[in-house]
Design a protein around this motif. Structure first.
Motif, PDB file in Angstrom:
ATOM      1  N   TYR A  49      33.805 -23.907-126.982  1.00 63.00           N
ATOM      2  CA  TYR A  49      33.437 -22.936-125.943  1.00 63.00           C
ATOM      3  C   TYR A  49      34.438 -21.775-125.922  1.00 63.00           C
ATOM      4  O   TYR A  49      34.054 -20.600-125.945  1.00 63.00           O
ATOM      5  N   ALA A  50      35.740 -22.092-125.894  1.00 64.02           N
ATOM      6  CA  ALA A  50      36.773 -21.056-125.837  1.00 64.02           C
ATOM      7  C   ALA A  50      36.736 -20.162-127.074  1.00 64.02           C
ATOM      8  O   ALA A  50      36.899 -18.939-126.978  1.00 64.02           O
ATOM      9  N   THR A  51      36.495 -20.757-128.236  1.00 66.05           N
ATOM     10  CA  THR A  51      36.415 -19.980-129.474  1.00 66.05           C
ATOM     11  C   THR A  51      35.234 -19.021-129.437  1.00 66.05           C
ATOM     12  O   THR A  51      35.352 -17.858-129.834  1.00 66.05           O
ATOM     13  N   LEU A  52      34.103 -19.487-128.944  1.00 64.77           N
ATOM     14  CA  LEU A  52      32.930 -18.614-128.843  1.00 64.77           C
ATOM     15  C   LEU A  52      33.177 -17.476-127.855  1.00 64.77           C
ATOM     16  O   LEU A  52      32.771 -16.338-128.100  1.00 64.77           O
ATOM     17  N   LEU A  53      33.860 -17.770-126.753  1.00 71.57           N
ATOM     18  CA  LEU A  53      34.205 -16.712-125.806  1.00 71.57           C
ATOM     19  C   LEU A  53      35.107 -15.662-126.453  1.00 71.57           C
ATOM     20  O   LEU A  53      34.920 -14.465-126.245  1.00 71.57           O
ATOM     21  N   GLU A  54      36.077 -16.126-127.245  1.00 65.77           N
ATOM     22  CA  GLU A  54      36.972 -15.196-127.933  1.00 65.77           C
ATOM     23  C   GLU A  54      36.219 -14.295-128.902  1.00 65.77           C
ATOM     24  O   GLU A  54      36.666 -13.198-129.214  1.00 65.77           O
ATOM     25  N   ARG A  55      35.075 -14.752-129.351  1.00 64.87           N
ATOM     26  CA  ARG A  55      34.244 -13.963-130.274  1.00 64.87           C
ATOM     27  C   ARG A  55      33.204 -13.144-129.527  1.00 64.87           C
ATOM     28  O   ARG A  55      32.203 -12.709-130.100  1.00 64.87           O
ATOM     29  N   ASP A  56      33.419 -12.955-128.243  1.00 64.75           N
ATOM     30  CA  ASP A  56      32.551 -12.153-127.381  1.00 64.75           C
ATOM     31  C   ASP A  56      31.139 -12.713-127.236  1.00 64.75           C
ATOM     32  O   ASP A  56      30.188 -11.959-127.012  1.00 64.75           O
ATOM     33  N   MET A  57      30.997 -14.021-127.354  1.00 64.47           N
ATOM     34  CA  MET A  57      29.710 -14.662-127.093  1.00 64.47           C
ATOM     35  C   MET A  57      29.657 -15.014-125.608  1.00 64.47           C
ATOM     36  O   MET A  57      30.647 -15.435-125.015  1.00 64.47           O
ATOM     37  N   HIS A  58      28.515 -14.824-124.996  1.00 64.67           N
ATOM     38  CA  HIS A  58      28.306 -15.209-123.602  1.00 64.67           C
ATOM     39  C   HIS A  58      27.717 -16.618-123.641  1.00 64.67           C
ATOM     40  O   HIS A  58      26.521 -16.788-123.893  1.00 64.67           O
ATOM     41  N   VAL A  59      28.568 -17.620-123.444  1.00 63.75           N
ATOM     42  CA  VAL A  59      28.141 -19.015-123.573  1.00 63.75           C
ATOM     43  C   VAL A  59      28.517 -19.810-122.333  1.00 63.75           C
ATOM     44  O   VAL A  59      29.376 -19.404-121.553  1.00 63.75           O
ATOM     45  N   GLY A  60      27.873 -20.946-122.171  1.00 61.21           N
ATOM     46  CA  GLY A  60      28.205 -21.881-121.103  1.00 61.21           C
ATOM     47  C   GLY A  60      28.687 -23.186-121.692  1.00 61.21           C
ATOM     48  O   GLY A  60      28.511 -23.448-122.882  1.00 61.21           O
ATOM     49  N   ARG A  61      29.300 -24.004-120.858  1.00 58.33           N
ATOM     50  CA  ARG A  61      29.753 -25.335-121.267  1.00 58.33           C
ATOM     51  C   ARG A  61      29.289 -26.317-120.209  1.00 58.33           C
ATOM     52  O   ARG A  61      29.462 -26.087-119.010  1.00 58.33           O
ATOM     53  N   ILE A  62      28.675 -27.405-120.654  1.00 58.60           N
ATOM     54  CA  ILE A  62      28.137 -28.428-119.759  1.00 58.60           C
ATOM     55  C   ILE A  62      28.654 -29.788-120.210  1.00 58.60           C
ATOM     56  O   ILE A  62      28.581 -30.107-121.393  1.00 58.60           O
ATOM     57  N   ASP A  63      29.156 -30.590-119.286  1.00 60.80           N
ATOM     58  CA  ASP A  63      29.576 -31.960-119.587  1.00 60.80           C
ATOM     59  C   ASP A  63      28.592 -32.901-118.905  1.00 60.80           C
ATOM     60  O   ASP A  63      28.481 -32.891-117.672  1.00 60.80           O
ATOM     61  N   THR A  64      27.875 -33.693-119.691  1.00 63.30           N
ATOM     62  CA  THR A  64      26.837 -34.547-119.114  1.00 63.30           C
ATOM     63  C   THR A  64      27.404 -35.642-118.219  1.00 63.30           C
ATOM     64  O   THR A  64      26.677 -36.183-117.393  1.00 63.30           O
ATOM     65  N   ASP A  65      28.702 -35.945-118.347  1.00 64.08           N
ATOM     66  CA  ASP A  65      29.296 -36.924-117.431  1.00 64.08           C
ATOM     67  C   ASP A  65      29.150 -36.443-115.990  1.00 64.08           C
ATOM     68  O   ASP A  65      28.964 -37.240-115.080  1.00 64.08           O
ATOM     69  N   ASP A  66      29.230 -35.144-115.787  1.00 61.49           N
ATOM     70  CA  ASP A  66      29.112 -34.581-114.444  1.00 61.49           C
ATOM     71  C   ASP A  66      27.676 -34.578-113.940  1.00 61.49           C
ATOM     72  O   ASP A  66      27.443 -34.441-112.738  1.00 61.49           O
ATOM     73  N   LEU A  67      26.724 -34.696-114.839  1.00 62.89           N
ATOM     74  CA  LEU A  67      25.311 -34.607-114.449  1.00 62.89           C
ATOM     75  C   LEU A  67      24.726 -35.935-113.996  1.00 62.89           C
ATOM     76  O   LEU A  67      23.658 -35.958-113.395  1.00 62.89           O
ATOM     77  N   GLY A  68      25.378 -37.043-114.284  1.00 62.05           N
ATOM     78  CA  GLY A  68      24.820 -38.350-113.949  1.00 62.05           C
ATOM     79  C   GLY A  68      25.404 -38.983-112.713  1.00 62.05           C
ATOM     80  O   GLY A  68      25.210 -40.161-112.457  1.00 62.05           O
ATOM     81  N   MET A  69      26.142 -38.204-111.927  1.00 61.90           N
ATOM     82  CA  MET A  69      26.812 -38.755-110.745  1.00 61.90           C
ATOM     83  C   MET A  69      25.866 -38.801-109.558  1.00 61.90           C
ATOM     84  O   MET A  69      26.014 -38.061-108.587  1.00 61.90           O
ATOM     85  N   CYS A  70      24.882 -39.653-109.656  1.00 56.36           N
ATOM     86  CA  CYS A  70      23.887 -39.848-108.606  1.00 56.36           C
ATOM     87  C   CYS A  70      23.749 -41.354-108.431  1.00 56.36           C
ATOM     88  O   CYS A  70      23.201 -42.033-109.301  1.00 56.36           O
ATOM     89  N   ARG A  71      24.284 -41.884-107.354  1.00 49.27           N
ATOM     90  CA  ARG A  71      24.312 -43.324-107.156  1.00 49.27           C
ATOM     91  C   ARG A  71      23.645 -43.699-105.846  1.00 49.27           C
ATOM     92  O   ARG A  71      23.696 -42.924-104.895  1.00 49.27           O
ATOM     93  N   PRO A  72      23.039 -44.859-105.772  1.00 47.97           N
ATOM     94  CA  PRO A  72      22.960 -45.852-106.839  1.00 47.97           C
ATOM     95  C   PRO A  72      21.931 -45.445-107.889  1.00 47.97           C
ATOM     96  O   PRO A  72      20.916 -44.815-107.565  1.00 47.97           O
ATOM     97  N   ALA A  73      22.216 -45.812-109.108  1.00 52.65           N
ATOM     98  CA  ALA A  73      21.277 -45.543-110.199  1.00 52.65           C
ATOM     99  C   ALA A  73      20.105 -46.512-110.095  1.00 52.65           C
ATOM    100  O   ALA A  73      20.254 -47.630-109.598  1.00 52.65           O
ATOM    101  N   PRO A  74      18.929 -46.093-110.568  1.00 51.51           N
ATOM    102  CA  PRO A  74      17.793 -47.012-110.562  1.00 51.51           C
ATOM    103  C   PRO A  74      18.087 -48.241-111.424  1.00 51.51           C
ATOM    104  O   PRO A  74      18.791 -48.134-112.432  1.00 51.51           O
ATOM    105  N   ALA A  75      17.561 -49.377-111.034  1.00 51.02           N
ATOM    106  CA  ALA A  75      17.809 -50.616-111.764  1.00 51.02           C
ATOM    107  C   ALA A  75      17.359 -50.516-113.227  1.00 51.02           C
ATOM    108  O   ALA A  75      17.970 -51.121-114.100  1.00 51.02           O
ATOM    109  N   ASP A  76      16.308 -49.750-113.489  1.00 49.24           N
ATOM    110  CA  ASP A  76      15.806 -49.650-114.860  1.00 49.24           C
ATOM    111  C   ASP A  76      16.465 -48.513-115.650  1.00 49.24           C
ATOM    112  O   ASP A  76      16.085 -48.240-116.783  1.00 49.24           O
ATOM    113  N   ASP A  77      17.470 -47.863-115.058  1.00 46.60           N
ATOM    114  CA  ASP A  77      18.139 -46.749-115.735  1.00 46.60           C
ATOM    115  C   ASP A  77      19.584 -46.660-115.243  1.00 46.60           C
ATOM    116  O   ASP A  77      20.016 -45.664-114.693  1.00 46.60           O
ATOM    117  N   GLU A  78      20.339 -47.759-115.461  1.00 49.24           N
ATOM    118  CA  GLU A  78      21.707 -47.852-114.952  1.00 49.24           C
ATOM    119  C   GLU A  78      22.597 -46.685-115.360  1.00 49.24           C
ATOM    120  O   GLU A  78      23.358 -46.181-114.555  1.00 49.24           O
TER     121      GLU A  78
END
Length: 126
Positions: free
Chosen positions: A31-60
């Motif tokens: 991400y930082a390298t792409l920014l240095e090259r003047d690219m307009h980019v985003g960075r997403i960490d999927t660990d942050d996207l799954g923080m919804c508890r309790p998780a369904p029993a069929d999708d722990e």
């Protein structure tokens, strides 16, 4: 800003691997390298996207939440002018399959790189 090689395709550079394999660090430096090259980019960490508890029993691990969240975040980044995103997260084939299914849409080009086994990475527990 630099232009995307194909303006019809939105690149998603996705780093996957086991816990401790260096996904987050590698995604940040990418991400930082792409920014240095003047690219307009985003960075997403999927660990942050799954923080919804309790998780369904069929999708722990909350794969459906992560998949829907990632697809939504990519859409938001794209709508606000990002030229691509760097994604970090998920280390097993079930997660990868679920997220790929969600990302399988016209105009999105997902490039997956598995960091498991990189020098200095934690050993794969499987």
């Amino acid at each position: 800003m630099a232009a995307i090689p194909d303006a019809q395709t939105f690149p998603v550079h996705w780093l996957v691997g086991s816990g401790g394999s260096g996904k987050s660090d590698a995604s940040y430096w990418t991400y930082a390298t792409l920014l240095e090259r003047d690219m307009h980019v985003g960075r997403i960490d999927t660990d942050d996207l799954g923080m919804c508890r309790p998780a369904p029993a069929d999708d722990e691990p909350n794969l459906r939440v992560k998949a829907a969240g990632l697809a939504a975040m990519i859409g938001v980044h794209r709508a606000h002018g990002a030229q691509g995103v760097v994604v970090s997260g998920c280390g097993n084939s079930a997660v990868v399959a679920a997220l790929h299914t969600e990302l399988d849409r016209p105009g999105v080009a997902a490039h997956v790189l598995d960091t498991t086994g990189w020098p200095g990475a934690a050993p794969d527990p499987t």
